[in-house]
Design a protein around this motif. Structure first.
Motif, PDB file in Angstrom:
ATOM      1  N   ASP A 128       0.852  -1.180   0.000  1.00  0.00           N
ATOM      2  CA  ASP A 128       0.000   0.000   0.000  1.00  0.00           C
ATOM      3  C   ASP A 128       0.891   1.234   0.000  1.00  0.00           C
ATOM      4  O   ASP A 128       1.775   1.375   0.851  1.00  0.00           O
ATOM      5  N   SER A 129       0.685   2.141  -0.943  1.00  0.00           N
ATOM      6  CA  SER A 129       1.539   3.321  -1.061  1.00  0.00           C
ATOM      7  C   SER A 129       1.372   4.267   0.145  1.00  0.00           C
ATOM      8  O   SER A 129       2.291   5.013   0.479  1.00  0.00           O
ATOM      9  N   GLN A 134       4.634   6.100   2.952  1.00  0.00           N
ATOM     10  CA  GLN A 134       4.846   7.533   3.070  1.00  0.00           C
ATOM     11  C   GLN A 134       4.879   7.987   4.522  1.00  0.00           C
ATOM     12  O   GLN A 134       5.363   9.059   4.828  1.00  0.00           O
ATOM     13  N   MET A 135       4.383   7.240   5.441  1.00  0.00           N
ATOM     14  CA  MET A 135       4.326   7.654   6.849  1.00  0.00           C
ATOM     15  C   MET A 135       5.625   7.474   7.547  1.00  0.00           C
ATOM     16  O   MET A 135       6.488   6.863   7.402  1.00  0.00           O
TER      17      MET A 135
END
Length: 55
Positions: free
Chosen positions: A49-50, A54-55
Motif C-alpha cells: 500500500d503506497s 509515506q508515513m
C-alpha cells in the motif's frame, strides 16, 4: 473412433461407480483447474500500500 470405444479398449469399462467416464474426466479437469488457481493465488505476494510507505 469414439472415445467410449477407445476407453473400453484400454480399460475394459466405460463407467465407474455407475457414472459415465465423461463425468469423471470433466470432474478431473475442474479439480485440476481449481488446484492450479489456488497455487497461483496463494503464491502471490501481497500488494504494498503506497500510503503505508509515506508515513
Amino acid at each position: 473412433m469414439t472415445w467410449s470405444k477407445l476407453w473400453m479398449d484400454l480399460f475394459g469399462t466405460t463407467s465407474f461407480c455407475g457414472i459415465d467416464m465423461g463425468f469423471w474426466a470433466a470432474m478431473s479437469a475442474v479439480l485440476l483447474l481449481v488446484i492450479l488457481m489456488n497455487v497461483v493465488f496463494w503464491g502471490m505476494s501481497p500488494k504494498k500500500d503506497s500510503r503505508e510507505t509515506q508515513m
